[in-house]
Structures are given as C-alpha cells and as structure tokens.
Design a protein around this motif. Structure first.
Motif, mmCIF file in Angstrom:
data_model
loop_
_atom_site.group_PDB
_atom_site.id
_atom_site.type_symbol
_atom_site.label_atom_id
_atom_site.label_comp_id
_atom_site.label_asym_id
_atom_site.label_seq_id
_atom_site.Cartn_x
_atom_site.Cartn_y
_atom_site.Cartn_z
ATOM 1 N N LYS A 16 47.590 23.296 39.295
ATOM 2 C CA LYS A 16 48.985 23.230 39.718
ATOM 3 C C LYS A 16 49.097 23.734 41.147
ATOM 4 C CE LYS A 16 53.639 24.736 38.394
ATOM 5 N NZ LYS A 16 54.416 25.572 37.447
ATOM 6 N N PHE A 17 49.879 23.057 41.978
ATOM 7 C CA PHE A 17 50.079 23.425 43.370
ATOM 8 C C PHE A 17 51.369 24.223 43.519
ATOM 9 C CE2 PHE A 17 47.185 19.928 43.605
ATOM 10 C CZ PHE A 17 46.413 20.161 44.729
ATOM 11 N N SER A 18 51.376 25.084 44.502
ATOM 12 C CA SER A 18 52.597 25.794 44.830
ATOM 13 C C SER A 18 53.563 24.848 45.527
ATOM 14 C CB SER A 18 52.302 26.993 45.741
ATOM 15 O OG SER A 18 51.460 27.923 45.090
ATOM 16 N N PRO A 346 51.607 17.626 43.905
ATOM 17 C CA PRO A 346 52.128 17.520 42.531
ATOM 18 C C PRO A 346 52.768 18.825 42.053
ATOM 19 C CG PRO A 346 49.967 16.499 42.670
ATOM 20 C CD PRO A 346 50.196 17.168 43.986
ATOM 21 N N ARG A 347 53.948 18.711 41.479
ATOM 22 C CA ARG A 347 54.666 19.886 40.984
ATOM 23 C C ARG A 347 54.286 20.225 39.545
ATOM 24 N NH1 ARG A 347 60.864 18.835 43.187
ATOM 25 N NH2 ARG A 347 60.307 18.445 45.370
ATOM 26 N N SER A 348 53.710 19.271 38.840
ATOM 27 C CA SER A 348 53.293 19.508 37.464
ATOM 28 C C SER A 348 51.778 19.650 37.419
ATOM 29 C CB SER A 348 53.751 18.356 36.562
ATOM 30 O OG SER A 348 53.221 17.133 37.030
ATOM 31 N N LEU A 349 51.262 19.957 36.254
ATOM 32 C CA LEU A 349 49.826 20.106 36.079
ATOM 33 C C LEU A 349 49.132 18.750 36.245
ATOM 34 C CD1 LEU A 349 49.710 22.547 33.024
ATOM 35 C CD2 LEU A 349 49.186 23.088 35.396
ATOM 36 N N VAL A 350 48.104 18.715 37.080
ATOM 37 C CA VAL A 350 47.334 17.488 37.304
ATOM 38 C C VAL A 350 45.860 17.838 37.242
ATOM 39 C CG1 VAL A 350 49.101 16.334 38.689
ATOM 40 C CG2 VAL A 350 47.441 17.831 39.807
ATOM 41 N N TYR A 351 45.036 16.809 37.069
ATOM 42 C CA TYR A 351 43.595 16.995 37.035
ATOM 43 C C TYR A 351 43.021 16.837 38.440
ATOM 44 C CZ TYR A 351 43.934 16.913 31.977
ATOM 45 O OH TYR A 351 44.255 17.217 30.684
ATOM 46 N N GLY A 353 41.020 14.963 39.902
ATOM 47 C CA GLY A 353 40.881 13.622 40.460
ATOM 48 C C GLY A 353 42.196 12.909 40.683
ATOM 49 N N PHE A 354 43.285 13.665 40.873
ATOM 50 C CA PHE A 354 44.602 13.040 40.956
ATOM 51 C C PHE A 354 44.769 12.186 42.219
ATOM 52 C CE2 PHE A 354 45.034 16.893 43.390
ATOM 53 C CZ PHE A 354 45.944 16.599 44.392
ATOM 54 N N LEU A 355 43.962 12.412 43.267
ATOM 55 C CA LEU A 355 44.090 11.648 44.503
ATOM 56 C C LEU A 355 43.327 10.322 44.478
ATOM 57 C CD1 LEU A 355 43.884 14.365 47.314
ATOM 58 C CD2 LEU A 355 45.842 12.924 46.732
ATOM 59 N N ALA A 356 42.761 9.963 43.330
ATOM 60 C CA ALA A 356 41.981 8.726 43.241
ATOM 61 C C ALA A 356 42.766 7.487 43.662
ATOM 62 C CB ALA A 356 41.431 8.559 41.827
ATOM 63 N N PRO A 357 44.057 7.331 43.299
ATOM 64 C CA PRO A 357 44.776 6.127 43.758
ATOM 65 C C PRO A 357 44.843 5.998 45.277
ATOM 66 C CG PRO A 357 45.973 7.176 41.966
ATOM 67 C CD PRO A 357 44.868 8.117 42.354
ATOM 68 N N ALA A 456 50.590 4.327 46.212
ATOM 69 C CA ALA A 456 49.432 5.038 45.665
ATOM 70 C C ALA A 456 49.693 6.542 45.619
ATOM 71 C CB ALA A 456 48.192 4.731 46.511
ATOM 72 N N ALA A 457 50.386 7.073 46.621
ATOM 73 C CA ALA A 457 50.723 8.496 46.616
ATOM 74 C C ALA A 457 51.674 8.835 45.478
ATOM 75 C CB ALA A 457 51.333 8.892 47.958
ATOM 76 N N ILE A 458 52.595 7.927 45.169
ATOM 77 C CA ILE A 458 53.494 8.157 44.032
ATOM 78 C C ILE A 458 52.700 8.204 42.738
ATOM 79 C CG2 ILE A 458 55.362 7.125 42.693
ATOM 80 C CD1 ILE A 458 56.524 6.065 45.300
ATOM 81 N N GLN A 459 51.708 7.319 42.598
ATOM 82 C CA GLN A 459 50.852 7.363 41.412
ATOM 83 C C GLN A 459 50.072 8.663 41.339
ATOM 84 O OE1 GLN A 459 48.374 3.869 41.227
ATOM 85 N NE2 GLN A 459 50.055 2.481 41.731
ATOM 86 N N ALA A 460 49.762 9.258 42.499
ATOM 87 C CA ALA A 460 49.052 10.540 42.534
ATOM 88 C C ALA A 460 49.997 11.725 42.428
ATOM 89 C CB ALA A 460 48.240 10.637 43.824
ATOM 90 N N SER A 461 51.283 11.475 42.149
ATOM 91 C CA SER A 461 52.306 12.533 41.997
ATOM 92 C C SER A 461 52.535 13.295 43.295
ATOM 93 C CB SER A 461 51.924 13.504 40.876
ATOM 94 O OG SER A 461 51.754 12.836 39.648
#
Length: 486
Positions: A16-18, A346-351, A353-357, A456-461
C-alpha cells in the motif's frame, strides 16, 4: 523428511502506498489560497470602513481574489496557476522555449550538448573504471549509471516474486542509509530493436552459402530486426558532493576526489544488485551515454546508431539539433513528446506487479522513470513529528469552527503514523516521483499513445496528469538517465 512448505510462503504480499498530502496551511487552504483570501478580506474590510458604495466599487478586486482562491481548474485552484503561467510567459518572452544547435560554434570540451538548464552539465571520465560521470556544477552532484538485466517478473511464480521484491527492498534500503547519495533513478524504456541479436545469431548459427535460401533469410532478418522493440532498464546513482565534502577532500578534492568517493557507492550498489539476483552491466562509458541521449531526442536514429559501430559516440554532439516547447508538449528532432506525472499511486492494496499494464504496453515508445530521493533518518523523524503536530492542530481548529472531519485527512494522518512506525522499525525513507515520457512521430500518433498510456495507468490503479509549462525540464528528468528533478 523435510516439512511441507506452508501456503503463506508461496503467496505474494500486497503493498500500500501513502497518499499524496493535500493538507493546507490552515483549514485546508494552501499558501496561495491564504494570500488570496487575505487580500480579499483586507480590501473588503477597508471598503466597509470607507463607507458609502466603496464595497461595491472594490467588488471586482475582492471578488476576483475570492474567485482565484476558490475556483478549481485542472485539479488546481486558479491562484496556483498564476506563478506557473507567469513563469511560462517569461520563458517565452526570453526565447527559452526554443533551442537550435549552433553548428558553426561547437560546444566547449567536456560539456554535454543539451538544451535548457541541462546545458551546464559536464562530463568526467573516471580513469580507473572508464565510466562516464556527469557533473552538475549548480546542484553539486556527480552521476553515474549502469544497465540492469533481469528475468521477466510476471512469469515468475509467486514465491520467487516475493523473494525478489524483498531483495529489491534491501537494495533501496542500502541506498537510503547512505548519507552521501543525493538521488537514485530507475529508468525503464522501450527502444526499436536494431536487429543486432538476429544478425549475431545468423552469423554464429547460420550457413550463409550465398544460396537463394540464405539470401532470402538474410533479407528477412534485415527487414524484421528494426520492426521490433526491446526494453532497457538502467539505474543511475547521484553523489551529493556537499554531503560528501569531507571524504572528497580526504580523497584529493575536486572531481578526482568525488569520483573516488562515488566509486565506493558504485561498488556497494553493484554488490546489492547482485545479491538481489539482478545482473548489472559495466558502468556506462562516454559512447554508450552519447547514444542514449541522442536516441531520446531523435528516436528515428536509434536503431541506426546501434548498428553503426563507433559512429555517434561523442557527447559533445549527442544533443538535439532543434527543440520546440509548447504549453503541454515538446518537439525534438524526429519526434513529439509528452511527459506525464504519476500524481496518485494506488490507494488500495496492490501486488508488486501492478505496473505491468504500463511497462508491458506494446507499440508505444515510452520511458518510465522512478526518482528515489533518500531522506536521512533524523530529518525524516523531524518531518513526521511536524506533520503530526500540524494534523492535530488542524483537527482542533476544524472542531472549533464546526467543520466536519474529512475522511481524506484522517487517511493521510494514518499514513503519517504508519511512516513513523516503519521508521522506528529501522526502515529507510525514500521520496518517490514517477514520470512517463511518451514519444511518437506525429502529433496525432502522440495523442493516441498518451491516451493508451493513461488507460494503462488506470488499469494499474494510478492517476496521471500531463505536466504543463515545464515539458522540456520534465523530459530531461523522465527520459534521460541523469538523476535530474523538476
């Protein structure tokens, strides 16, 4: 008999990011807003004391000030656009938005042929490692870079991905603990494949007997090579010459002493990368950096330079021939460019590899840059205490005036508490800045590529914003491995 592995050993942990801090000086108002509101109140109160219709006569003044403080445009209040617009108009008036290379007046020896504020950069070739070091005389930094190869992260199993994430965290922790590192830049870019790999395979494995089959195969390799694309990852390391002033003097002073101190950091970083199962190359030489800079401004020549041997490896001639900057884009020799800023992670929990898109988008020439600024532990502790005090005082002030507590402000305060907990646990503090430079041959192709990257950035949250009024400076920071900020 070995005990069976638990399921948690093969699970990839989310992160999770600040949040980006949006708290103002008082009651959520930023400094420009406070100034505008203060001007409006002062003019209105003065008009009331003057009596008569003075309040009506001064309405355009205090009304305009309130409008500047309250009306949002493009995610900012109007008053926050005033300094950006004035600075842009001043640069246009002084002719700083256009650059033309002076062909009959060559650059002085040891300088980089770059436009804008990057024109002050100097090169220094380390006699021991043959690495090129870029000296910024204004920022007092010395930068060096190398290329990193690695297996595809998305194809690894979850357990291996988790192990590599922790290993990369140790690399960043090593960088954040050093008080002599000014900035660490991770640059991942796509370049046209020159076909050297296919040509090398044919030279080693093929049987070129000048037959019809051999000639046809050779022509196919020549045509198919430049049509593909490949990904190149580099890591740049910048030494803070002010913070390392004492060891630099001990090592002999000047650029020679700074290079000796930087070599220590280079050895530490190389060891940390190998420990993380990354494969660092030799440190970039003058010729390699020259080709990289030239390819960023002139993408059409990239494949030719890679296959041309020693041609184009002079830093004094590696810059662009012409650069034209507009409000929201940049045009150089053979391409149009736009720089996007990742304004929200991302404001929520992500894995992990979230920047893959974004990173795996095909058919788009782009450069993704992550700027990591280490913060000393004592300074980070002071900043966190200051933020806590400001949040608590703002909450008390809002309670006095009857303002409802905002969930966004509560979440930001929880992020500060989490940062304090991580710092107390011994983790380092890094400030991240994400930039994406998108390039295309024509303006229409550029807009289509920017739209694809934004999706693609939207897909990466992630939330991206196009930078305006500073595209030239942002392009140097996003597309060039020079550890430059904006």
């Amino acid at each position: 008999m070995a005990a069976p592995a638990s399921a948690s050993e093969f699970e990839l942990s989310p992160v999770k990011f600040s949040r980006l801090t949006k708290r103002g000086i008082i009651l959520g108002l930023s400094l420009p807003q406070v100034i505008a509101v203060s001007v409006a109140v002062a003019v209105f109160v003065a008009s009331l004391y003057a009596g008569g219709p003075a309040a009506l006569y001064t309405a355009p003044i205090w009304g305009t000030a309130l409008g500047l403080a309250a009306i949002p445009v493009g995610g900012r209040k109007l008053v926050e656009w005033v300094p950006i617009t004035l600075h842009w108009l001043l640069r246009q008036l002084l002719g700083q938005t256009r650059y033309r290379k002076r062909i009959v007046k060559p650059r002085p020896a040891g300088t980089l042929a770059l436009p804008g504020d990057a024109a002050a950069l100097r090169q220094y070739e380390d006699p021991e490692t043959n690495a090129v070091m870029v000296h910024d005389p204004h920022g007092q930094t010395l930068t060096v870079l190398l290329e990193v190869t690695h297996p595809s992260f998305v194809l690894l199993d979850p357990g291996e991905q988790e192990r590599r994430v922790h290993a990369w965290g140790r690399v960043l922790s090593t960088a954040s603990r050093s008080t002599r590192i000014a900035r660490l830049q991770v640059l991942e870019r796509t370049v046209p494949d020159s076909g050297t790999g296919l040509a090398q395979w044919w030279a080693e494995q093929g049987h070129d007997d000048d037959s019809w089959v051999a000639r046809t195969y050779r022509e196919l390799i020549d045509r198919a090579g430049p049509a593909g694309e490949r990904h190149i990852s580099t890591i740049s390391l910048a030494l803070d010459m002010r913070a390392a002033a004492r060891p630099i003097r001990t090592a002999g002073g000047g650029l020679r002493g700074a290079a000796a101190v930087l070599r220590q950091e280079m050895a530490t970083l190389t060891t940390a990368l190998r420990t993380a199962d990354l494969h660092p190359s030799d440190w970039y030489t003058t010729g390699q950096l020259a080709i990289m800079l030239r390819s960023a401004y002139d993408p059409a020549i990239a494949a030719t330079l890679e296959r041309a041997g020693d041609i184009g490896q002079e830093l004094a001639a590696a810059g662009p021939v012409a650069v034209e900057e507009t409000w929201d884009r940049l045009r150089s020799d053979s391409a149009h460019h736009v720089v996007l800023w990742i304004s929200e992670w991302p404001r929520s929990l992500v894995y992990p590899g979230f920047l893959a898109p974004v990173l795996l988008s095909s058919g788009i020439r782009r450069a993704f840059t992550l700027l990591c600024d280490p913060v000393r532990s004592d300074q980070a502790a002071r900043d966190i205490r200051k933020k806590k005090t400001e949040y608590i005082s703002d909450a008390a002030q809002r309670q006095k005036v009857g303002q409802i507590e905002d969930a966004q402000q509560t979440a930001e305060y929880q992020d500060v508490l989490q940062q304090e907990s991580d710092l107390t646990s011994g983790h380092g503090v890094l400030r991240y800045t994400g930039l994406i430079a998108v390039s295309a041959t024509t303006a229409d192709e550029l807009e289509a590529a920017v739209s694809a990257i934004e999706q693609a950035a939207i897909q990466a949250s992630c939330e991206t914003r196009r930078l305006v009024g500073q595209q030239a400076q942002a392009f140097v920071a996003a597309a060039l491995p020079l550890c430059r900020g904006i």
